[in-house]
Structures are given as structure tokens and as C-alpha cells.
Design a protein around this motif. Structure first.
Motif, PDB file in Angstrom:
ATOM      1  N   VAL A 294       0.816  -1.215   0.000  1.00 49.09           N
ATOM      2  CA  VAL A 294       0.000   0.000   0.000  1.00 49.09           C
ATOM      3  C   VAL A 294       0.847   1.260   0.000  1.00 49.09           C
ATOM      4  O   VAL A 294       0.344   2.330  -0.287  1.00 49.09           O
ATOM      5  N   GLY A 295       2.127   1.172   0.315  1.00 51.60           N
ATOM      6  CA  GLY A 295       2.988   2.335   0.244  1.00 51.60           C
ATOM      7  C   GLY A 295       3.730   2.639   1.524  1.00 51.60           C
ATOM      8  O   GLY A 295       4.291   1.756   2.153  1.00 51.60           O
ATOM      9  N   ALA A 296       3.700   3.906   1.899  1.00 55.46           N
ATOM     10  CA  ALA A 296       4.432   4.374   3.069  1.00 55.46           C
ATOM     11  C   ALA A 296       3.577   5.351   3.860  1.00 55.46           C
ATOM     12  O   ALA A 296       2.817   6.133   3.295  1.00 55.46           O
ATOM     13  N   ARG A 297       3.737   5.296   5.152  1.00 58.09           N
ATOM     14  CA  ARG A 297       3.018   6.187   6.062  1.00 58.09           C
ATOM     15  C   ARG A 297       3.977   7.280   6.515  1.00 58.09           C
ATOM     16  O   ARG A 297       5.085   6.991   6.961  1.00 58.09           O
ATOM     17  N   ILE A 298       3.543   8.523   6.397  1.00 61.45           N
ATOM     18  CA  ILE A 298       4.310   9.658   6.891  1.00 61.45           C
ATOM     19  C   ILE A 298       3.633  10.102   8.184  1.00 61.45           C
ATOM     20  O   ILE A 298       2.509  10.611   8.163  1.00 61.45           O
ATOM     21  N   VAL A 299       4.294   9.870   9.308  1.00 65.61           N
ATOM     22  CA  VAL A 299       3.755  10.304  10.595  1.00 65.61           C
ATOM     23  C   VAL A 299       4.314  11.693  10.858  1.00 65.61           C
ATOM     24  O   VAL A 299       5.518  11.923  10.765  1.00 65.61           O
ATOM     25  N   LEU A 300       3.431  12.626  11.189  1.00 61.62           N
ATOM     26  CA  LEU A 300       3.806  14.019  11.418  1.00 61.62           C
ATOM     27  C   LEU A 300       3.552  14.400  12.870  1.00 61.62           C
ATOM     28  O   LEU A 300       2.537  14.008  13.443  1.00 61.62           O
ATOM     29  N   VAL A 301       4.456  15.194  13.437  1.00 63.98           N
ATOM     30  CA  VAL A 301       4.253  15.763  14.768  1.00 63.98           C
ATOM     31  C   VAL A 301       4.534  17.255  14.650  1.00 63.98           C
ATOM     32  O   VAL A 301       5.653  17.663  14.320  1.00 63.98           O
ATOM     33  N   GLY A 302       3.491  18.055  14.897  1.00 65.18           N
ATOM     34  CA  GLY A 302       3.637  19.497  14.837  1.00 65.18           C
ATOM     35  C   GLY A 302       4.347  20.021  16.068  1.00 65.18           C
ATOM     36  O   GLY A 302       4.427  19.338  17.097  1.00 65.18           O
ATOM     37  N   SER A 303       4.847  21.250  15.988  1.00 59.40           N
ATOM     38  CA  SER A 303       5.562  21.811  17.132  1.00 59.40           C
ATOM     39  C   SER A 303       4.652  22.040  18.326  1.00 59.40           C
ATOM     40  O   SER A 303       5.119  22.187  19.447  1.00 59.40           O
ATOM     41  N   ASP A 304       3.316  22.011  18.104  1.00 57.14           N
ATOM     42  CA  ASP A 304       2.381  22.123  19.223  1.00 57.14           C
ATOM     43  C   ASP A 304       2.009  20.763  19.813  1.00 57.14           C
ATOM     44  O   ASP A 304       1.197  20.661  20.717  1.00 57.14           O
ATOM     45  N   GLY A 305       2.595  19.685  19.285  1.00 53.70           N
ATOM     46  CA  GLY A 305       2.342  18.343  19.801  1.00 53.70           C
ATOM     47  C   GLY A 305       1.245  17.585  19.080  1.00 53.70           C
ATOM     48  O   GLY A 305       1.038  16.401  19.331  1.00 53.70           O
ATOM     49  N   THR A 306       0.523  18.239  18.186  1.00 55.74           N
ATOM     50  CA  THR A 306      -0.520  17.559  17.420  1.00 55.74           C
ATOM     51  C   THR A 306       0.151  16.597  16.450  1.00 55.74           C
ATOM     52  O   THR A 306       1.187  16.904  15.878  1.00 55.74           O
ATOM     53  N   TRP A 307      -0.449  15.424  16.284  1.00 55.27           N
ATOM     54  CA  TRP A 307       0.117  14.464  15.352  1.00 55.27           C
ATOM     55  C   TRP A 307      -0.920  14.055  14.327  1.00 55.27           C
ATOM     56  O   TRP A 307      -2.117  14.189  14.531  1.00 55.27           O
ATOM     57  N   GLY A 308      -0.423  13.586  13.218  1.00 54.95           N
ATOM     58  CA  GLY A 308      -1.288  13.119  12.140  1.00 54.95           C
ATOM     59  C   GLY A 308      -0.463  12.252  11.206  1.00 54.95           C
ATOM     60  O   GLY A 308       0.735  12.075  11.417  1.00 54.95           O
ATOM     61  N   ASP A 309      -1.095  11.726  10.209  1.00 57.04           N
ATOM     62  CA  ASP A 309      -0.353  10.929   9.248  1.00 57.04           C
ATOM     63  C   ASP A 309      -0.954  11.042   7.862  1.00 57.04           C
ATOM     64  O   ASP A 309      -2.098  11.438   7.691  1.00 57.04           O
ATOM     65  N   LEU A 310      -0.135  10.719   6.898  1.00 57.39           N
ATOM     66  CA  LEU A 310      -0.518  10.725   5.488  1.00 57.39           C
ATOM     67  C   LEU A 310       0.003   9.440   4.859  1.00 57.39           C
ATOM     68  O   LEU A 310       1.011   8.895   5.305  1.00 57.39           O
ATOM     69  N   MET A 311      -0.662   8.986   3.831  1.00 53.14           N
ATOM     70  CA  MET A 311      -0.186   7.820   3.097  1.00 53.14           C
ATOM     71  C   MET A 311       0.370   8.265   1.751  1.00 53.14           C
ATOM     72  O   MET A 311      -0.231   9.094   1.072  1.00 53.14           O
ATOM     73  N   ALA A 312       1.501   7.688   1.404  1.00 52.42           N
ATOM     74  CA  ALA A 312       2.141   7.922   0.115  1.00 52.42           C
ATOM     75  C   ALA A 312       2.180   6.594  -0.639  1.00 52.42           C
ATOM     76  O   ALA A 312       2.215   5.537  -0.006  1.00 52.42           O
ATOM     77  N   PRO A 313       2.197   6.637  -1.960  1.00 49.80           N
ATOM     78  CA  PRO A 313       2.204   5.385  -2.727  1.00 49.80           C
ATOM     79  C   PRO A 313       3.513   4.603  -2.616  1.00 49.80           C
ATOM     80  O   PRO A 313       3.548   3.419  -2.914  1.00 49.80           O
ATOM     81  N   SER A 314       4.575   5.248  -2.164  1.00 54.85           N
ATOM     82  CA  SER A 314       5.867   4.578  -2.018  1.00 54.85           C
ATOM     83  C   SER A 314       6.742   5.366  -1.040  1.00 54.85           C
ATOM     84  O   SER A 314       6.477   6.541  -0.757  1.00 54.85           O
ATOM     85  N   VAL A 315       7.792   4.714  -0.576  1.00 54.07           N
ATOM     86  CA  VAL A 315       8.755   5.400   0.296  1.00 54.07           C
ATOM     87  C   VAL A 315       9.418   6.533  -0.472  1.00 54.07           C
ATOM     88  O   VAL A 315       9.616   7.625   0.064  1.00 54.07           O
ATOM     89  N   GLU A 316       9.730   6.297  -1.724  1.00 51.11           N
ATOM     90  CA  GLU A 316      10.376   7.321  -2.546  1.00 51.11           C
ATOM     91  C   GLU A 316       9.493   8.555  -2.683  1.00 51.11           C
ATOM     92  O   GLU A 316       9.965   9.691  -2.574  1.00 51.11           O
ATOM     93  N   SER A 317       8.198   8.348  -2.902  1.00 53.29           N
ATOM     94  CA  SER A 317       7.253   9.456  -3.014  1.00 53.29           C
ATOM     95  C   SER A 317       7.141  10.202  -1.684  1.00 53.29           C
ATOM     96  O   SER A 317       7.076  11.433  -1.646  1.00 53.29           O
ATOM     97  N   ALA A 318       7.134   9.463  -0.587  1.00 53.72           N
ATOM     98  CA  ALA A 318       7.068  10.078   0.743  1.00 53.72           C
ATOM     99  C   ALA A 318       8.303  10.936   0.995  1.00 53.72           C
ATOM    100  O   ALA A 318       8.201  12.062   1.490  1.00 53.72           O
ATOM    101  N   ARG A 319       9.466  10.411   0.635  1.00 57.96           N
ATOM    102  CA  ARG A 319      10.711  11.179   0.824  1.00 57.96           C
ATOM    103  C   ARG A 319      10.728  12.429  -0.056  1.00 57.96           C
ATOM    104  O   ARG A 319      11.155  13.496   0.383  1.00 57.96           O
TER     105      ARG A 319
END
Length: 104
Positions: free
Chosen positions: A36-61
Motif C-alpha cells: 500500500v505504500g508508506a506512512r508519513i507520521v507528522l508531529v507538529g511543534s504544538d504536539g498535534t500528530w497526524g499521518d498521510l499515506m504515500a504510494p511509495s517510500v520514494e514518493s514520501a521522501r
């Protein structure tokens, strides 16, 4: 522009918007999740977190690079310490173990 490059550009916009909405900056970690690809886990400077899906690790990078996202190799203790959870996480995830509502 190839489809993967277009997807990376869209993801970069989403990463940038997330960072802007959550304290002005963010850091992330990319995890390969199989076909399914790669998950990009995000953490904002305020501590909020979220994630996005990319079709590949290369696309995520590529998306992370376009968004100037600071990437970590692992979701380590230092990164986890920055995450601030809210009522949803406590009642739906941790709440199961401490007598909260079931996760069904």
C-alpha cells in the motif's frame, strides 16, 4: 510530470499546511507499510500528530523534501515525547485498558 511526482507535490502541500496549522513547523518519520505504500507520521511543534499515506517510500521522501520536513529515522522516544494526546486518544486507544469505552 509523472503521477508519483504529482502525488508527492500534493503530499508536500498537505505537510506544509499541517505544519503551519500546528505551531509553524513539524517533523516526521516514514514507515514502509507494504504494497500500500508508506506512512508519513507528522508531529507538529504544538504536539498535534497526524499521518498521510504515500504510494511509495520514494514518493514520501520526495514530499518531505519538497515541504522541508525534518525527518527522523525512527519514531523514537524523543519524538514520541512531543506528541500531545487528547480525549479521543485516551477514550478510544488507552481507554480500553483503563475502563474506557470499547474500541468497537
Amino acid at each position: 510530470m509523472a503521477d508519483s511526482s504529482k502525488r508527492a507535490a500534493r503530499l508536500a502541500k498537505e505537510i506544509t499546511a499541517f505544519a503551519k496549522s500546528h505551531g509553524g513547523s513539524a517533523e516526521g518519520q516514514i514507515a514502509y507499510v507494504g504494497q500500500v505504500g508508506a506512512r508519513i507520521v507528522l508531529v507538529g511543534s504544538d504536539g498535534t500528530w497526524g499521518d498521510l499515506m504515500a504510494p511509495s517510500v520514494e514518493s514520501a521522501r520526495e514530499a518531505a523534501e519538497r515541504a522541508d520536513l525534518t525527518l527522523r529515522e525512527t519514531f523514537d522516544g524523543e519524538m514520541a515525547e512531543k506528541v500531545r494526546t487528547g480525549p479521543y486518544e485516551w477514550t478510544r486507544m488507552a481507554g480500553i485498558q483503563i475502563g474506557g469505552p470499547s474500541n468497537t
